[in-house]
Motif scaffolding. Structure first.
Motif, PDB file in Angstrom:
ATOM      1  N   ALA A 140     -10.953 -33.304  -4.802  1.00 41.88           N
ATOM      2  CA  ALA A 140     -11.292 -34.401  -5.078  1.00 41.88           C
ATOM      3  C   ALA A 140     -10.467 -35.034  -6.154  1.00 41.88           C
ATOM      4  O   ALA A 140     -10.043 -34.001  -7.215  1.00 41.88           O
ATOM      5  CB  ALA A 140     -12.902 -34.630  -5.490  1.00 41.88           C
ATOM      6  N   GLN A 141     -10.532 -36.134  -6.566  1.00 44.13           N
ATOM      7  CA  GLN A 141      -9.582 -36.884  -7.590  1.00 44.13           C
ATOM      8  C   GLN A 141      -9.866 -36.413  -8.694  1.00 44.13           C
ATOM      9  O   GLN A 141     -11.176 -36.551  -9.187  1.00 44.13           O
ATOM     10  CB  GLN A 141      -9.341 -38.381  -7.423  1.00 44.13           C
ATOM     11  CG  GLN A 141      -8.595 -38.899  -8.454  1.00 44.13           C
ATOM     12  CD  GLN A 141      -8.553 -40.446  -8.145  1.00 44.13           C
ATOM     13  OE1 GLN A 141      -8.527 -40.945  -7.018  1.00 44.13           O
ATOM     14  NE2 GLN A 141      -8.393 -41.109  -9.457  1.00 44.13           N
ATOM     15  N   GLY A 142      -8.818 -35.877  -9.681  1.00 38.17           N
ATOM     16  CA  GLY A 142      -9.192 -35.671 -11.127  1.00 38.17           C
ATOM     17  C   GLY A 142      -9.634 -34.019 -11.477  1.00 38.17           C
ATOM     18  O   GLY A 142      -9.775 -33.618 -12.349  1.00 38.17           O
ATOM     19  N   GLU A 143      -9.932 -33.379  -9.972  1.00 40.30           N
ATOM     20  CA  GLU A 143     -10.219 -32.000 -10.185  1.00 40.30           C
ATOM     21  C   GLU A 143      -8.988 -31.214 -10.357  1.00 40.30           C
ATOM     22  O   GLU A 143      -7.919 -31.136 -10.003  1.00 40.30           O
ATOM     23  CB  GLU A 143     -11.103 -31.548  -8.994  1.00 40.30           C
ATOM     24  CG  GLU A 143     -12.392 -32.252  -8.686  1.00 40.30           C
ATOM     25  CD  GLU A 143     -13.528 -31.736  -9.750  1.00 40.30           C
ATOM     26  OE1 GLU A 143     -13.385 -30.922 -10.159  1.00 40.30           O
ATOM     27  OE2 GLU A 143     -14.434 -32.797  -9.949  1.00 40.30           O
ATOM     28  N   GLN A 144      -9.428 -29.937 -11.344  1.00 39.30           N
ATOM     29  CA  GLN A 144      -8.309 -29.061 -11.530  1.00 39.30           C
ATOM     30  C   GLN A 144      -8.929 -27.806 -10.739  1.00 39.30           C
ATOM     31  O   GLN A 144      -9.926 -27.238 -10.552  1.00 39.30           O
ATOM     32  CB  GLN A 144      -8.281 -28.619 -12.826  1.00 39.30           C
ATOM     33  CG  GLN A 144      -7.130 -27.599 -13.391  1.00 39.30           C
ATOM     34  CD  GLN A 144      -5.897 -28.407 -13.529  1.00 39.30           C
ATOM     35  OE1 GLN A 144      -6.066 -29.624 -13.865  1.00 39.30           O
ATOM     36  NE2 GLN A 144      -4.891 -27.796 -13.707  1.00 39.30           N
ATOM     37  N   LEU A 145      -7.660 -27.498  -9.573  1.00 42.74           N
ATOM     38  CA  LEU A 145      -8.123 -26.500  -8.747  1.00 42.74           C
ATOM     39  C   LEU A 145      -7.051 -25.332  -8.692  1.00 42.74           C
ATOM     40  O   LEU A 145      -6.019 -25.508  -8.998  1.00 42.74           O
ATOM     41  CB  LEU A 145      -8.033 -27.207  -7.206  1.00 42.74           C
ATOM     42  CG  LEU A 145      -9.089 -27.992  -7.092  1.00 42.74           C
ATOM     43  CD1 LEU A 145      -9.087 -28.617  -5.892  1.00 42.74           C
ATOM     44  CD2 LEU A 145     -10.528 -27.435  -7.168  1.00 42.74           C
ATOM     45  N   ILE A 146      -7.386 -24.192  -8.123  1.00 37.80           N
ATOM     46  CA  ILE A 146      -6.222 -23.151  -7.870  1.00 37.80           C
ATOM     47  C   ILE A 146      -6.346 -23.028  -6.333  1.00 37.80           C
ATOM     48  O   ILE A 146      -7.444 -22.720  -5.900  1.00 37.80           O
ATOM     49  CB  ILE A 146      -6.916 -21.928  -8.573  1.00 37.80           C
ATOM     50  CG1 ILE A 146      -6.939 -22.011  -9.911  1.00 37.80           C
ATOM     51  CG2 ILE A 146      -6.039 -20.737  -8.249  1.00 37.80           C
ATOM     52  CD1 ILE A 146      -7.302 -20.715 -10.915  1.00 37.80           C
ATOM     53  N   LEU A 147      -5.228 -23.026  -5.919  1.00 35.48           N
ATOM     54  CA  LEU A 147      -5.232 -23.276  -4.496  1.00 35.48           C
ATOM     55  C   LEU A 147      -4.263 -22.008  -3.752  1.00 35.48           C
ATOM     56  O   LEU A 147      -3.570 -21.657  -4.664  1.00 35.48           O
ATOM     57  CB  LEU A 147      -4.250 -24.455  -3.903  1.00 35.48           C
ATOM     58  CG  LEU A 147      -4.883 -25.862  -4.378  1.00 35.48           C
ATOM     59  CD1 LEU A 147      -4.031 -26.943  -3.930  1.00 35.48           C
ATOM     60  CD2 LEU A 147      -6.398 -26.083  -3.806  1.00 35.48           C
ATOM     61  N   LEU A 148      -4.799 -21.512  -2.560  1.00 34.37           N
ATOM     62  CA  LEU A 148      -4.106 -20.460  -2.121  1.00 34.37           C
ATOM     63  C   LEU A 148      -3.739 -21.178  -0.680  1.00 34.37           C
ATOM     64  O   LEU A 148      -4.386 -21.782   0.093  1.00 34.37           O
ATOM     65  CB  LEU A 148      -5.142 -19.178  -1.539  1.00 34.37           C
ATOM     66  CG  LEU A 148      -4.395 -18.088  -0.785  1.00 34.37           C
ATOM     67  CD1 LEU A 148      -3.433 -17.684  -1.481  1.00 34.37           C
ATOM     68  CD2 LEU A 148      -5.528 -17.146  -0.317  1.00 34.37           C
ATOM     69  N   GLY A 149      -2.272 -20.817  -0.474  1.00 32.35           N
ATOM     70  CA  GLY A 149      -2.062 -21.397   0.850  1.00 32.35           C
ATOM     71  C   GLY A 149      -0.288 -21.096   0.983  1.00 32.35           C
ATOM     72  O   GLY A 149       0.344 -19.859   0.335  1.00 32.35           O
ATOM     73  N   ARG A 150       0.163 -21.676   1.969  1.00 35.04           N
ATOM     74  CA  ARG A 150       1.772 -21.204   2.314  1.00 35.04           C
ATOM     75  C   ARG A 150       2.428 -22.557   2.399  1.00 35.04           C
ATOM     76  O   ARG A 150       2.002 -23.746   2.686  1.00 35.04           O
ATOM     77  CB  ARG A 150       1.622 -20.645   3.726  1.00 35.04           C
ATOM     78  CG  ARG A 150       1.347 -21.319   4.790  1.00 35.04           C
ATOM     79  CD  ARG A 150       1.599 -20.627   6.021  1.00 35.04           C
ATOM     80  NE  ARG A 150       1.222 -21.433   7.355  1.00 35.04           N
ATOM     81  CZ  ARG A 150       1.972 -22.360   7.933  1.00 35.04           C
ATOM     82  NH1 ARG A 150       3.183 -22.445   7.667  1.00 35.04           N
ATOM     83  NH2 ARG A 150       1.357 -23.100   8.935  1.00 35.04           N
ATOM     84  N   VAL A 151       3.484 -22.553   2.221  1.00 38.06           N
ATOM     85  CA  VAL A 151       4.468 -23.571   2.079  1.00 38.06           C
ATOM     86  C   VAL A 151       5.209 -23.880   3.523  1.00 38.06           C
ATOM     87  O   VAL A 151       5.741 -22.853   4.211  1.00 38.06           O
ATOM     88  CB  VAL A 151       5.788 -23.449   1.068  1.00 38.06           C
ATOM     89  CG1 VAL A 151       6.807 -24.581   1.184  1.00 38.06           C
ATOM     90  CG2 VAL A 151       5.261 -23.216  -0.086  1.00 38.06           C
ATOM     91  N   ASN A 152       5.035 -25.164   3.913  1.00 40.87           N
ATOM     92  CA  ASN A 152       5.267 -25.716   5.447  1.00 40.87           C
ATOM     93  C   ASN A 152       6.395 -26.761   5.179  1.00 40.87           C
ATOM     94  O   ASN A 152       6.201 -27.733   4.048  1.00 40.87           O
ATOM     95  CB  ASN A 152       4.100 -25.893   5.971  1.00 40.87           C
ATOM     96  CG  ASN A 152       4.521 -26.719   7.236  1.00 40.87           C
ATOM     97  OD1 ASN A 152       4.259 -27.916   7.371  1.00 40.87           O
ATOM     98  ND2 ASN A 152       4.673 -25.917   8.223  1.00 40.87           N
ATOM     99  N   VAL A 153       7.346 -26.816   5.845  1.00 42.26           N
ATOM    100  CA  VAL A 153       8.198 -27.831   6.157  1.00 42.26           C
ATOM    101  C   VAL A 153       7.827 -28.666   7.164  1.00 42.26           C
ATOM    102  O   VAL A 153       7.717 -28.353   8.225  1.00 42.26           O
ATOM    103  CB  VAL A 153       9.665 -27.464   6.269  1.00 42.26           C
ATOM    104  CG1 VAL A 153      10.682 -28.365   6.354  1.00 42.26           C
ATOM    105  CG2 VAL A 153       9.967 -26.457   4.912  1.00 42.26           C
ATOM    106  N   HIS A 154       7.770 -30.255   6.997  1.00 42.84           N
ATOM    107  CA  HIS A 154       7.605 -31.211   8.049  1.00 42.84           C
ATOM    108  C   HIS A 154       9.025 -31.894   8.397  1.00 42.84           C
ATOM    109  O   HIS A 154       9.544 -32.562   7.621  1.00 42.84           O
ATOM    110  CB  HIS A 154       6.853 -32.279   7.531  1.00 42.84           C
ATOM    111  CG  HIS A 154       6.101 -33.023   8.334  1.00 42.84           C
ATOM    112  ND1 HIS A 154       6.818 -34.280   9.290  1.00 42.84           N
ATOM    113  CD2 HIS A 154       4.731 -33.193   8.623  1.00 42.84           C
ATOM    114  CE1 HIS A 154       5.817 -34.732  10.060  1.00 42.84           C
ATOM    115  NE2 HIS A 154       4.740 -34.066   9.638  1.00 42.84           N
TER     116      HIS A 154
END
Length: 417
Positions: A83-97
Motif C-alpha cells: 500500500a502507498q507509503g508502506e515500507q516493505l521487504i520483498l522477495l522475488g525475481r527480476v523479470n524483463v518485459h
C-alpha cells in the motif's frame, strides 16, 4: 565528410531490438543473484488490475525506483499487502518485459518494515499545515460564476495542457486563457510552480487559476506535496482549482486549493460553465419572467375588474351621499344668504313701524289733539270751511262729540280767557 568506424563495429553485426532485449533478458533472468532476491523500499503507488497488483517500490534517498507486480494467485500468500507509503521487504525475481523493454520485480512475498520515509515526511508536513489552518473549509473561496479570463499553470509539454485547452474551447468559445508554463516533475518543479503562480498574480487579469498535470507515479507527483507549492496555492489571491493526477491521487496542493477536481479535464469543467447551458438558462429565466409578468397582469386585471364591479355597486350610494352633502352645503349657503336680508328687512320693518306709530292719527289724538269732521265726513281743516249753525263731529282720543258752530273766527283762540 566521412567518418572512420572502429574495426570492432560493423553494421552486419548490429543487433535487432528484439535480439538486444532477449540478450538482456537472458543476462538478468539467468543470474542466480537476481532469480531470488530480497529488496527493501517504500511503496509509492499501487494499482489493482484483473491480473494482479502493480506497484512501484522506491528508495527516497537514492531517488531510485523499480516496478513490481504480484499476480493474483500470489496475493493471498503475502504477509503484508503493498500500500502507498508502506515500507516493505520483498522477495522475488527480476523479470524483463520484452514488449516495453523494461524490467520489473515479480514478487512472491512481502514483509512489513515500518512506515516509509516519504510517507512519514508527508504525514508530518500535512499535520503541520493542517494545524496552521491551510486546509480549513473556511479558507475556500467560491469560484466566479462567469470568469472572463482563466490562467493555467502546467507544463507546455504535458497532455494536461492540451486537455484543458480543448475543454475550455468546447465549453466556452472565445474565452481568454493565460498560460503560465512550469515544470511539474523533478527537483526544480516546486520553484517553477511557485514562480508560475506568482507570475499570474502579478498579471492581475485572471479570474481563476488552474494548477494541473496529468496522472503518473506517486514519485512524479512529489512536487505538489512541496511546502512552498502548498503555501503558494493557499495564499494565492486568485481562486485556485487543482486538477492534478487521477481520481485516486491526492496531494497537499489539492487540499490547499479552493476546489479540487483531481483531473485536468475536470478542473477545466469546474472553471467555466457551458456557454450553451448559460444560453439555455437565460432563455428559461426569460420565459419564466415572461410567464410571471403575464400571470401578474392577469391577476391584476381580474382585481381591476372586481374593483370596477364594486365601484358599480357602491357608485349610487356614494353619489347620493355626495349629492346630500352638496344639498346640505347649498342649504347652508341659502340660509346664510337669506338671513342677512331678513334681518335687514326686520330692522326696516321695525323702523317703519315706529314711523307709522308716530304718524297714526289715533296716537295724535291720544296726545290731546282732535279731528273735526263735517257732517259729510270731510275733515275741516280751516275755519273758513265752517259756517255758524253747522253741525260738526269731533273725534277725540277717547270718544266722539257732536257740536253746533255758534261762531267762526279766523284769529287763533286765546287760552288765557
Amino acid at each position: 565528410m566521412s567518418f572512420n568506424l572502429p574495426s570492432s563495429i560493423e553494421p552486419d553485426s548490429a543487433l535487432s531490438v528484439g535480439g538486444l532485449t532477449a540478450y538482456i533478458q537472458l543476462l538478468l533472468e539467468q543470474d542466480d543473484q537476481l532469480r531470488q532476491v530480497w529488496v527493501t523500499g517504500e511503496v509509492s503507488s499501487a494499482s489493482r488490475y484483473r491480473s494482479g497488483l502493480f506497484f512501484t517500490l522506491q528508495d527516497p534517498d537514492a531517488k531510485a525506483s523499480i516496478s513490481c507486480v504480484v499476480w493474483n494467485s500470489q496475493l493471498d500468500k503475502l504477509a503484508a499487502l503493498p500500500a502507498q507509503g508502506e515500507q516493505l521487504i520483498l522477495l522475488g525475481r527480476v523479470n524483463v518485459h520484452p514488449q516495453r523493454g523494461n524490467y520489473q520485480l515479480i514478487v512472491w512475498q512481502a514483509l512489513p518494515a515500518g512506515e516509509g520515509l516519504l510517507a512519514l515526511r508527508y504525514r508530518q508536513l500535512r499535520n503541520r499545515l493542517e494545524l496552521e489552518g491551510l486546509f480549513d473549509p473556511e479558507r475556500k473561496r467560491p469560484l466566479p460564476v462567469h470568469p472572463q479570463t482563466v490562467a493555467v499553470v502546467t507544463s507546455p509539454q504535458a497532455a494536461a495542457w492540451g486537455d484543458i485547452q480543448r475543454t475550455l474551447k468546447r465549453r466556452y468559445p472565445g474565452l481568454r486563457v493565460l498560460f503560465s508554463p512550469a515544470l511539474v516533475q523533478g527537483d526544480q518543479a516546486p520553484a517553477s510552480i511557485v514562480a508560475a503562480i506568482a507570475r499570474v498574480e502579478r498579471d492581475r487579469r485572471a479570474d481563476v487559476l488552474i494548477l494541473s498535470r496529468g496522472g503518473g507515479a506517486i514519485e512524479d507527483m512529489a512536487c505538489f506535496n512541496d511546502e512552498f507549492v502548498v503555501r503558494a496555492v493557499a495564499n494565492c489571491s486568485i481562486p485556485v482549482i487543482a486538477g492534478i493526477g487521477h481520481q485516486r491521487d491526492e496531494s497537499l496542493a489539492d487540499l490547499a486549493a479552493d476546489v479540487c477536481a483531481h483531473t485536468p479535464t475536470a478542473a477545466a469543467e469546474q472553471a467555466i460553465p457551458f456557454l450553451s447551458n448559460l444560453h439555455a438558462e437565460h432563455q428559461e429565466r426569460f420565459h419564466a419572467l415572461n410567464q410571471a409578468v403575464v400571470q401578474y397582469l392577469e391577476v391584476e386585471r381580474d382585481r381591476l375588474q372586481s374593483l370596477r364591479e364594486c365601484v358599480k355597486r357602491v357608485k349610487l350610494d356614494r353619489q347620493i351621499k355626495q349629492e346630500t352633502q352638496v344639498v346640505a352645503w347649498l342649504k347652508q349657503r341659502l340660509i346664510q344668504s337669506t338671513l342677512r336680508p331678513f334681518q335687514e328687512a326686520t330692522q326696516h320693518h321695525q323702523l317703519l313701524q315706529e314711523k307709522l306709530a308716530t304718524l297714526d292719527p289715533q296716537a295724535v289724538l291720544q296726545r290731546g289733539y282732535a279731528v273735526v269732521r263735517q257732517m259729510n265726513g270731510s275733515i275741516a281743516r280751516s275755519a273758513l270751511e265752517v259756517s255758524p249753525g253747522e253741525d260738526l263731529s269731533i273725534q277725540l282720543g277717547q270718544g266722539h262729540l257732536k257740536v253746533k258752530v255758534t261762531e267762526v273766527s279766523i284769529a287763533p283762540p286765546s287760552f288765557d280767557e
